[in-house]
Design a protein around this motif. Sequence first.
Motif, PDB file in Angstrom:
ATOM      1  N   PHE A  65       0.628  -1.084  -0.152  1.00 45.43           N
ATOM      2  CA  PHE A  65       0.071  -0.116   0.033  1.00 45.43           C
ATOM      3  C   PHE A  65       0.819   1.278  -0.079  1.00 45.43           C
ATOM      4  O   PHE A  65       0.426   2.365   0.382  1.00 45.43           O
ATOM      5  N   VAL A  66       2.023   1.091  -0.322  1.00 40.61           N
ATOM      6  CA  VAL A  66       3.041   2.248  -0.615  1.00 40.61           C
ATOM      7  C   VAL A  66       2.795   2.784  -2.127  1.00 40.61           C
ATOM      8  O   VAL A  66       3.178   1.697  -3.037  1.00 40.61           O
ATOM      9  N   PRO A  67       2.784   4.043  -2.434  1.00 38.95           N
ATOM     10  CA  PRO A  67       2.563   4.339  -3.545  1.00 38.95           C
ATOM     11  C   PRO A  67       3.827   4.023  -4.494  1.00 38.95           C
ATOM     12  O   PRO A  67       5.039   3.950  -3.838  1.00 38.95           O
ATOM     13  N   LEU A  68       3.748   3.680  -5.541  1.00 43.46           N
ATOM     14  CA  LEU A  68       4.860   2.810  -6.769  1.00 43.46           C
ATOM     15  C   LEU A  68       5.884   4.035  -6.835  1.00 43.46           C
ATOM     16  O   LEU A  68       5.740   4.960  -7.190  1.00 43.46           O
ATOM     17  N   ASN A  69       7.120   3.516  -6.454  1.00 48.70           N
ATOM     18  CA  ASN A  69       8.445   4.178  -6.918  1.00 48.70           C
ATOM     19  C   ASN A  69       8.660   3.758  -8.448  1.00 48.70           C
ATOM     20  O   ASN A  69       8.057   2.709  -8.854  1.00 48.70           O
ATOM     21  N   GLN A  70       9.763   4.366  -9.158  1.00 51.89           N
ATOM     22  CA  GLN A  70      10.078   3.940 -10.390  1.00 51.89           C
ATOM     23  C   GLN A  70      10.233   2.469 -10.615  1.00 51.89           C
ATOM     24  O   GLN A  70       9.918   1.828 -11.521  1.00 51.89           O
ATOM     25  N   ALA A  71      11.054   1.948  -9.553  1.00 50.87           N
ATOM     26  CA  ALA A  71      11.462   0.495  -9.792  1.00 50.87           C
ATOM     27  C   ALA A  71      10.300  -0.449  -9.731  1.00 50.87           C
ATOM     28  O   ALA A  71       9.971  -1.370 -10.540  1.00 50.87           O
ATOM     29  N   ARG A  72       9.555  -0.230  -8.682  1.00 50.82           N
ATOM     30  CA  ARG A  72       8.459  -1.254  -8.475  1.00 50.82           C
ATOM     31  C   ARG A  72       7.256  -0.973  -9.630  1.00 50.82           C
ATOM     32  O   ARG A  72       6.542  -1.954 -10.054  1.00 50.82           O
ATOM     33  N   ARG A  73       6.945   0.131 -10.166  1.00 52.43           N
ATOM     34  CA  ARG A  73       6.194   0.661 -11.099  1.00 52.43           C
ATOM     35  C   ARG A  73       6.648  -0.234 -12.422  1.00 52.43           C
ATOM     36  O   ARG A  73       5.907  -0.696 -13.124  1.00 52.43           O
ATOM     37  N   LYS A  74       7.829  -0.157 -12.724  1.00 51.17           N
ATOM     38  CA  LYS A  74       8.479  -0.835 -13.828  1.00 51.17           C
ATOM     39  C   LYS A  74       7.990  -2.512 -13.867  1.00 51.17           C
ATOM     40  O   LYS A  74       7.731  -3.197 -14.842  1.00 51.17           O
ATOM     41  N   ALA A  75       7.958  -3.041 -12.467  1.00 51.85           N
ATOM     42  CA  ALA A  75       7.952  -4.455 -12.244  1.00 51.85           C
ATOM     43  C   ALA A  75       6.139  -4.795 -12.438  1.00 51.85           C
ATOM     44  O   ALA A  75       5.998  -5.863 -12.883  1.00 51.85           O
ATOM     45  N   ILE A  76       5.682  -3.773 -11.767  1.00 53.83           N
ATOM     46  CA  ILE A  76       4.393  -3.960 -11.388  1.00 53.83           C
ATOM     47  C   ILE A  76       3.063  -3.735 -12.472  1.00 53.83           C
ATOM     48  O   ILE A  76       2.286  -4.429 -12.751  1.00 53.83           O
ATOM     49  N   ASP A  77       3.544  -2.408 -13.158  1.00 51.01           N
ATOM     50  CA  ASP A  77       2.410  -2.330 -14.156  1.00 51.01           C
ATOM     51  C   ASP A  77       2.237  -3.090 -15.218  1.00 51.01           C
ATOM     52  O   ASP A  77       1.223  -3.451 -15.812  1.00 51.01           O
ATOM     53  N   PRO A  78       3.433  -3.686 -15.896  1.00 49.42           N
ATOM     54  CA  PRO A  78       3.181  -4.805 -16.663  1.00 49.42           C
ATOM     55  C   PRO A  78       2.448  -6.013 -16.202  1.00 49.42           C
ATOM     56  O   PRO A  78       1.839  -6.409 -17.183  1.00 49.42           O
ATOM     57  N   LEU A  79       2.384  -6.394 -14.936  1.00 45.57           N
ATOM     58  CA  LEU A  79       1.629  -7.387 -14.656  1.00 45.57           C
ATOM     59  C   LEU A  79       0.342  -7.057 -14.222  1.00 45.57           C
ATOM     60  O   LEU A  79      -0.894  -7.762 -14.759  1.00 45.57           O
ATOM     61  N   LYS A  80      -0.099  -5.749 -14.196  1.00 45.91           N
ATOM     62  CA  LYS A  80      -1.473  -5.196 -14.197  1.00 45.91           C
ATOM     63  C   LYS A  80      -1.994  -5.243 -15.470  1.00 45.91           C
ATOM     64  O   LYS A  80      -3.403  -5.437 -15.613  1.00 45.91           O
ATOM     65  N   ASP A  81      -1.394  -5.051 -16.439  1.00 48.31           N
ATOM     66  CA  ASP A  81      -1.790  -4.883 -17.961  1.00 48.31           C
ATOM     67  C   ASP A  81      -2.038  -6.372 -18.215  1.00 48.31           C
ATOM     68  O   ASP A  81      -3.110  -6.395 -19.091  1.00 48.31           O
ATOM     69  N   GLN A  82      -1.246  -7.167 -17.802  1.00 48.12           N
ATOM     70  CA  GLN A  82      -1.683  -8.702 -18.142  1.00 48.12           C
ATOM     71  C   GLN A  82      -2.930  -9.122 -17.627  1.00 48.12           C
ATOM     72  O   GLN A  82      -3.936  -9.572 -18.377  1.00 48.12           O
ATOM     73  N   VAL A  83      -3.173  -8.803 -16.322  1.00 52.93           N
ATOM     74  CA  VAL A  83      -4.512  -8.884 -15.806  1.00 52.93           C
ATOM     75  C   VAL A  83      -5.565  -8.171 -16.418  1.00 52.93           C
ATOM     76  O   VAL A  83      -6.613  -8.837 -16.697  1.00 52.93           O
ATOM     77  N   ARG A  84      -5.515  -6.943 -16.898  1.00 55.69           N
ATOM     78  CA  ARG A  84      -6.294  -6.288 -17.681  1.00 55.69           C
ATOM     79  C   ARG A  84      -6.937  -6.994 -19.033  1.00 55.69           C
ATOM     80  O   ARG A  84      -7.991  -7.096 -19.309  1.00 55.69           O
ATOM     81  N   SER A  85      -5.515  -7.660 -19.574  1.00 54.03           N
ATOM     82  CA  SER A  85      -5.841  -8.269 -20.994  1.00 54.03           C
ATOM     83  C   SER A  85      -6.681  -9.674 -20.709  1.00 54.03           C
ATOM     84  O   SER A  85      -7.213  -9.902 -21.829  1.00 54.03           O
ATOM     85  N   LYS A  86      -6.755  -9.959 -19.487  1.00 54.90           N
ATOM     86  CA  LYS A  86      -7.541 -11.100 -19.386  1.00 54.90           C
ATOM     87  C   LYS A  86      -9.044 -10.844 -18.921  1.00 54.90           C
ATOM     88  O   LYS A  86      -9.665 -11.746 -18.541  1.00 54.90           O
ATOM     89  N   GLY A  87      -9.262  -9.631 -18.492  1.00 50.20           N
ATOM     90  CA  GLY A  87     -10.590  -9.155 -18.052  1.00 50.20           C
ATOM     91  C   GLY A  87     -10.465  -9.529 -16.762  1.00 50.20           C
ATOM     92  O   GLY A  87     -11.871  -9.918 -16.163  1.00 50.20           O
ATOM     93  N   LEU A  88      -9.689  -9.437 -15.788  1.00 52.22           N
ATOM     94  CA  LEU A  88      -9.815  -9.751 -14.342  1.00 52.22           C
ATOM     95  C   LEU A  88      -9.277  -8.637 -13.549  1.00 52.22           C
ATOM     96  O   LEU A  88      -9.140  -8.766 -12.306  1.00 52.22           O
ATOM     97  N   TRP A  89      -9.451  -7.513 -14.155  1.00 54.66           N
ATOM     98  CA  TRP A  89      -8.959  -6.182 -13.321  1.00 54.66           C
ATOM     99  C   TRP A  89     -10.411  -5.789 -12.707  1.00 54.66           C
ATOM    100  O   TRP A  89     -11.119  -5.727 -13.421  1.00 54.66           O
ATOM    101  N   ALA A  90     -10.269  -5.393 -11.324  1.00 60.03           N
ATOM    102  CA  ALA A  90     -11.225  -4.766 -10.741  1.00 60.03           C
ATOM    103  C   ALA A  90     -12.590  -5.751 -10.912  1.00 60.03           C
ATOM    104  O   ALA A  90     -13.769  -4.995 -11.116  1.00 60.03           O
ATOM    105  N   THR A  91     -12.769  -6.678 -10.752  1.00 54.35           N
ATOM    106  CA  THR A  91     -13.576  -7.662 -10.965  1.00 54.35           C
ATOM    107  C   THR A  91     -14.969  -7.521 -10.098  1.00 54.35           C
ATOM    108  O   THR A  91     -16.237  -7.978 -10.477  1.00 54.35           O
TER     109      THR A  91
END
Length: 433
Positions: A38-64
């Motif tokens: 729950f800590v706002p993303l810094n640059q390093a974490r954002r680079k790692a985590i945003d692509p994972l969120k994108d994969q989730v969105r592509s599967k239609g599983l974001w904020a279900t």
Amino acid sequence: MAWDFKTDAEYQELLDWVEDFVRDEVEPLDLVWPGQEFVPLNQARRKAIDPLKDQVRSKGLWATHLGPELGGQGYGQLKLALLNEILGRSMWAPIVFGCQAPDTGNAEIIAHYGTDDQKSRYLQPLLDGELFSSYSMTEPQAGADPTRFQTRAHREGSDWVINGWKFFSSNAKTASFLIVMVVTNPDVSPYQGMSMFLVPTDTPGVKIERNVGLYGEPENEGSHALIHYDNVRVPAEALLGGEGQAFAIAQTRLGGGRIHHAMRTIGMARQALDMMCERALSRETSGSRLSDKQFVQGFISDSYAQLMQFRLFVLYTAWEIDEFNDYKKVRKDISAVKATMPTVLHDIAWRAMQVHGALGVSNEMPLFKMIHGAAAMGLVDGPTEVHKTTVARQVLRDYDTAEGMWPSQWLPAKRDAARSKLAEFLELEVGNQ
């Protein structure tokens, strides 16, 4: 007649993907960035985590948990339950899937009760995963008992002014805004006299006095804030829903959230059972493997039965919510799930800890953390004891008092009634002797 214990093939394929994705891509985040969910993303974490969120969105599983009009899928509680069972294995998984507590519940009530402006300012950023929120309800002297709340808000011109203290407001230190439950009319019942406000955390007068941690966490570095609302002035537009609607809003927020908590708990409990079984098969003592010891076999058997019973009960309750679309009709079972949940996790994790011996209580295994988490679950979203009394009251509504002196199942009276009903056959029987 429709009784089924399988998931439709299309959704099961998604769940299988989630299982692999969480294990291979998300669980490593728990080891590299523990406690940073729950800590706002810094640059390093954002680079790692945003692509994972994108994969989730592509599967239609974001904020279900929300409907399509709000960026979700509107899956319903049963599908959400099956998804959350997998996400419960990882602290980072709900963040990556856009369904972390308390933001899910907060998003749900803003979606239901918020104005267009409130949805634009608060809901959309929540759905985008760009900010966090906090639900500021419980108080130091009152706990979760709304009839004892003392934090109040009064009108001054077109503004509301909030004064009071709130305790254990989770994630307040990293939240962008708070949903604050306060008394706005002390002259009526607390259930009609409380309101909710959307308050940005940088509003003058919002003072986090300290951040309370769970046992083992450093002092003042926890995530549960003690907040002093000291003449906090907010505009009339900060009111969420109508004045006096806080209690109804709170019930909307908590019902589904308790089911999500329960299924994530099942995911953790299953992890504990997996660890117990692996250890039992891998460790030898006194001439045989632990898995050959009857005591350990009892641990495994009891844990499996406890887990499966609870899982089916939670899925049934989720199905009820979808079927009736009315949390009030399912209140008894939601409370029963909430009251049972801490015991299930505690018992299974405790047995797994015992099977691991000294390693089990060390910080090199996650088992004691699970046990500690089970203790916290007995208090969040209402104490276990309160939910048990709710269940009892709801169950008792289906029963009547016994007529007369004796219980309705008193055998002498039932026997006399049975003999009276079958008298002609008894007479025939006697006559044939």
